[in-house]
Design an enzyme around this catalytic site. Sequence first.
Site, PDB file in Angstrom:
ATOM      1  N   LYS A 168       0.801  -1.225   0.000  1.00  0.00           N
ATOM      2  CA  LYS A 168       0.000   0.000   0.000  1.00  0.00           C
ATOM      3  C   LYS A 168       0.830   1.270   0.000  1.00  0.00           C
ATOM      4  O   LYS A 168       0.302   2.353  -0.249  1.00  0.00           O
ATOM      5  CB  LYS A 168      -0.965  -0.009   1.186  1.00  0.00           C
ATOM      6  CG  LYS A 168      -2.022  -1.086   1.082  1.00  0.00           C
ATOM      7  CD  LYS A 168      -2.964  -0.824  -0.079  1.00  0.00           C
ATOM      8  CE  LYS A 168      -4.068  -1.868  -0.118  1.00  0.00           C
ATOM      9  NZ  LYS A 168      -5.064  -1.581  -1.130  1.00  0.00           N
TER      10      LYS A 168
HETATM   11  N1  PMP Z   1      -3.576  -7.825   1.477  1.00  0.00           N
HETATM   12  C1  PMP Z   1      -3.618  -6.879   2.402  1.00  0.00           C
HETATM   13  C2  PMP Z   1      -3.039  -7.165   3.753  1.00  0.00           C
HETATM   14  C3  PMP Z   1      -4.221  -5.642   2.123  1.00  0.00           C
HETATM   15  O1  PMP Z   1      -4.259  -4.693   3.072  1.00  0.00           O
HETATM   16  C4  PMP Z   1      -4.768  -5.435   0.832  1.00  0.00           C
HETATM   17  C5  PMP Z   1      -5.431  -4.147   0.532  1.00  0.00           C
HETATM   18  N2  PMP Z   1      -6.772  -4.044   0.977  1.00  0.00           N
HETATM   19  C6  PMP Z   1      -4.714  -6.462  -0.113  1.00  0.00           C
HETATM   20  C7  PMP Z   1      -4.086  -7.633   0.247  1.00  0.00           C
HETATM   21  C8  PMP Z   1      -5.365  -6.360  -1.473  1.00  0.00           C
HETATM   22  O2  PMP Z   1      -4.816  -5.441  -2.350  1.00  0.00           O
HETATM   23  P1  PMP Z   1      -5.755  -4.571  -3.290  1.00  0.00           P
HETATM   24  O3  PMP Z   1      -6.558  -3.633  -2.406  1.00  0.00           O
HETATM   25  O4  PMP Z   1      -4.800  -3.819  -4.167  1.00  0.00           O
HETATM   26  O5  PMP Z   1      -6.648  -5.463  -4.062  1.00  0.00           O
END
Ligand code: PMP
Length: 463
Positions: free
Chosen positions: A51
């Site tokens: 992130k």
């Molecule tokens: N794993 C974790 C620990 C996350 O915080 C997130 C983000 N919500 C994701 C996976 C998934 O990524 P994305 O939001 O880009 O689909």
Amino acid sequence: MSSTLQGVQYFESILDTVGNTPLVRLREVAKGLPCPVLAKLELFNPGGSVKDRIGMAMVEDAERSGRLKPGGTIVECTSGNTGLGLAMVAAVKGYRAAFCMPDKVSSEKVYLLKAFGAEVFLSPTAVEPEHPESYYSVAKRIAAERPGAVLMNQYHNPSNPLAHYRSTGPELWKQTAGRITHFVAGMGTGGTISGTARYLKEQNKAVQVIGADPVGSILKHYKETGQMSEAHTYKIEGVGEDFIPTALDFAMVDRAIACNDHDGLNMARRLAREDAIFVGGSAGMAAWVALEVAKECKPTDIVVVLLPDTGERYLSKVHNDEWMRDNHLLDPASTRVGNVAAGKTARVRKLFSVDAGEPLKRALALIEQHDVSQLPVFKGDEVVGTLEEGEVLRMALADRTALERPVDSLMSAPLPVVDANEPADAITKLLAARTSAVLVRENGKISAILTRFDMLQFIAGGE
Ligand code: PMP
């Protein structure tokens, strides 16, 4: 760069260290598979997660479009990684940051965001999103009322997938020398998979993109049918949704594969133990799906899986034996006998036993009073035999004088003894093969008895 630093290798700010994370081959957990499985380790980002990439991108795009101005406030509903990514950018660039989250989040997460100078607003967990007290409503209100405040809205912000189109995709193409054939990622906002996939497919449209979805989320079902469905709770964090984020472009996802809490979380634990890769539960889920994909691959294929964050944020959850045990998610192979015994002694305090010289009626009384099926027989500290409930009743019925005889003349062979430090699947094997219970030795003393029922209770729970 100032002239005194010429030739010195350094970054101008922490933000310049975001991205360019390494690809590491999964060795032990992927043993025997037909093709290599490479993991993109996002824990190497300064905030410990993928992130950080979107924190930077969303803020810079908001600056470029003129929405975010000096002195402004970055607002987002997040309890997790996105908050940290944004808090870092806010600290470096001199913005204020305000995060709204449900009050169920761990205090560590709140302190972590505050450590970067962010404000944190907690809302009651059990209110609908439309309620004025919900964290979503609070974020909207702050964004509307505070001059210069901008809601980042990662679920519907095009800069989220764009960050991955600009960074994650090109990095993977370069790192694999264009040889990547399959890309696997979990889907939360969908930013990671949509942006990365778009770049990869532009380079080679044959690249297969597989979305990992936790059982309980609606994303896989929606991808396959175009219909909404009912969501159920699950323990894997950060992935899966009960609504469809616009950051998720399903046209970029060739197929979705579901993974349950047990398989995903135990894979996160195996990654730490076997490959020394310490990641969170959503990474375990993505890795589990990647291994499923790799099973069907050719030796010339290269499967890449993105592992989103470090395991440090989950030390009290997936990486904690007690939490896994209490949620009936612990795989016996990944814990020790002592931990199973501790789960039982939390319910049943005492190990009932008889001494070799005591009469059978004493054993009968214990069996009746405490509803036990097996009684170990001791001579001092040593286990010398076993009395089974059925056998004791049969002997007492057949011959009333047996009740007065010492148990060592009536007992059967002792139960097998396992050490508390052995892996718990040692018990499963013994119980499956030939014995109805095992004894546990801890620090040299017999401390517990574990029956088939206890082991089932441990694995599956007993609601
Ligand atoms: N794993 C974790 C620990 C996350 O915080 C997130 C983000 N919500 C994701 C996976 C998934 O990524 P994305 O939001 O880009 O689909």
